[in-house]
Scaffold this active site. Structure first.
Site, PDB file in Angstrom:
ATOM      1  N   GLN A 113      20.511  17.701  22.232  1.00  0.00           N
ATOM      2  CA  GLN A 113      19.286  17.673  20.953  1.00  0.00           C
ATOM      3  C   GLN A 113      19.523  15.845  21.244  1.00  0.00           C
ATOM      4  OE1 GLN A 113      17.441  19.786  18.183  1.00  0.00           O
ATOM      5  NE2 GLN A 113      19.038  20.958  18.026  1.00  0.00           N
ATOM      6  N   LYS A 136      -2.027  -4.348  -9.033  1.00  0.00           N
ATOM      7  CA  LYS A 136      -2.785  -5.497  -8.726  1.00  0.00           C
ATOM      8  C   LYS A 136      -4.333  -5.951 -10.065  1.00  0.00           C
ATOM      9  CE  LYS A 136      -2.583  -7.891  -3.884  1.00  0.00           C
ATOM     10  NZ  LYS A 136      -1.803  -9.058  -4.763  1.00  0.00           N
ATOM     11  N   ARG A 178      -3.714 -16.033 -10.125  1.00  0.00           N
ATOM     12  CA  ARG A 178      -3.490 -16.953  -9.208  1.00  0.00           C
ATOM     13  C   ARG A 178      -2.772 -18.236  -9.312  1.00  0.00           C
ATOM     14  NH1 ARG A 178      -2.012 -14.125  -3.801  1.00  0.00           N
ATOM     15  NH2 ARG A 178      -3.462 -12.381  -4.004  1.00  0.00           N
ATOM     16  N   HIS A 184      -8.424 -11.889  -4.851  1.00  0.00           N
ATOM     17  CA  HIS A 184      -7.436 -10.591  -5.699  1.00  0.00           C
ATOM     18  C   HIS A 184      -6.349 -10.574  -7.144  1.00  0.00           C
ATOM     19  CE1 HIS A 184      -4.996 -10.271  -2.581  1.00  0.00           C
ATOM     20  NE2 HIS A 184      -5.848 -10.096  -1.709  1.00  0.00           N
ATOM     21  N   GLY A 196       1.105  -8.138  -1.533  1.00  0.00           N
ATOM     22  CA  GLY A 196       0.736  -7.435  -1.114  1.00  0.00           C
ATOM     23  C   GLY A 196       1.768  -7.328   0.134  1.00  0.00           C
ATOM     24  N   HIS A 197       2.210  -8.290   0.664  1.00  0.00           N
ATOM     25  CA  HIS A 197       3.095  -9.043   2.042  1.00  0.00           C
ATOM     26  C   HIS A 197       4.238  -8.792   1.185  1.00  0.00           C
ATOM     27  CE1 HIS A 197      -0.092 -11.511   3.854  1.00  0.00           C
ATOM     28  NE2 HIS A 197       0.559 -11.894   4.596  1.00  0.00           N
ATOM     29  N   ARG A 208       5.610 -16.460   1.256  1.00  0.00           N
ATOM     30  CA  ARG A 208       4.082 -16.425   0.032  1.00  0.00           C
ATOM     31  C   ARG A 208       3.870 -17.403  -0.908  1.00  0.00           C
ATOM     32  NH1 ARG A 208      -0.789 -14.882   3.039  1.00  0.00           N
ATOM     33  NH2 ARG A 208      -1.445 -13.870   1.068  1.00  0.00           N
ATOM     34  N   HIS A 241       1.526 -17.538  -4.735  1.00  0.00           N
ATOM     35  CA  HIS A 241       2.384 -16.699  -4.838  1.00  0.00           C
ATOM     36  C   HIS A 241       3.114 -17.009  -6.398  1.00  0.00           C
ATOM     37  CE1 HIS A 241      -0.021 -12.213  -4.590  1.00  0.00           C
ATOM     38  NE2 HIS A 241       0.640 -12.359  -3.264  1.00  0.00           N
TER      39      HIS A 241
END
Length: 220
Positions: A35, A65, A73, A126, A132-133, A192, A198
């Site tokens: 298989q 967040k 930021r 935001h 996020g990254h 970032r 960031h």
């Protein structure tokens, strides 16, 4: 700056496929004589959940967040420093920051204490934490490390010459799948920070958050 969030890791997946990178030895199909994995624990499966985990990572980090941290930021922090440094307002920014030599360097270069931004539109609107990254990086790389043999050494790696116009054979330590995937995730997260959108903790801690998302995703 302009990317589909799981794009770098999907490219890494295609490269691993192209190189013939072996699957993790824990994959049951590795030991099967009759298989092979396909829709379950095979190549299409890995490709689909690599993209799928990105959604779970984004939903997780957006909750952090907005509902938990709401951290400002770096660009906004720079504005507060500028207003306090110029005597327009006092935000109670710590003296270690206000007396930092970095502020003088910024002012000499730009005539303001505002934080320079690599991206012309500045920071996203935001909150900063988590990133996020970085969360997607942690999640997607964890998926890849789960399905490929992390100890496998990449064949015939190359490095750019000093002029950046040609490639030379890599002569350093062996480059493994695991180390290169870790490097990819770190580069995206730290990039970032370099862009000024960031702080370092955003990237460092969000890599761990993404890893946890991926582990729970895999268990489910």
């Amino acid at each position: 700056h302009i990317d589909v969030l799981f794009q770098a890791y999907f490219n890494a997946l295609l490269i691993l496929f192209n190189l013939g990178a072996p699957l993790d030895p824990g994959n049951p199909y590795v030991r099967s004589v009759n298989q092979m994995g396909f829709g379950v624990l095979g190549s299409p499966y890995v490709a689909s959940i690599l993209c799928g985990v990105a959604k779970a990572a984004l939903m997780t980090v957006w909750y952090q967040k907005w509902m938990v941290h709401r951290r400002l930021r770096p660009e906004e922090m720079g504005a507060r420093i500028h207003l306090q440094k110029t005597g327009q307002k006092n935000y109670g920014v710590h003296a270690d920051i206000m007396n930092s030599p970095a502020l003088g360097h910024v002012f000499d270069a730009h005539g303001t204490y505002l934080l320079p931004q690599a991206f012309p539109e500045g920071c996203p609107l935001h909150p900063a934490y988590g990133a996020g990254h970085a969360t997607v990086a942690g999640a997607c790389v964890t998926i890849l490390k789960a399905f490929f043999d992390e100890s496998w050494v990449l064949p015939n790696p190359v490095v750019a010459d000093p002029g950046g116009q040609s490639l030379l054979p890599w002569s350093g330590p062996a480059l493994t799948v695991g180390s290169e995937l870790n490097k990819l995730a770190a580069n995206v997260a730290f990039g970032r920070n370099i862009g000024g959108v960031h702080g370092r903790a955003d990237g460092d801690e969000s890599l761990k958050l993404g890893e946890e998302v991926a582990l729970r995703f895999l268990r489910e």
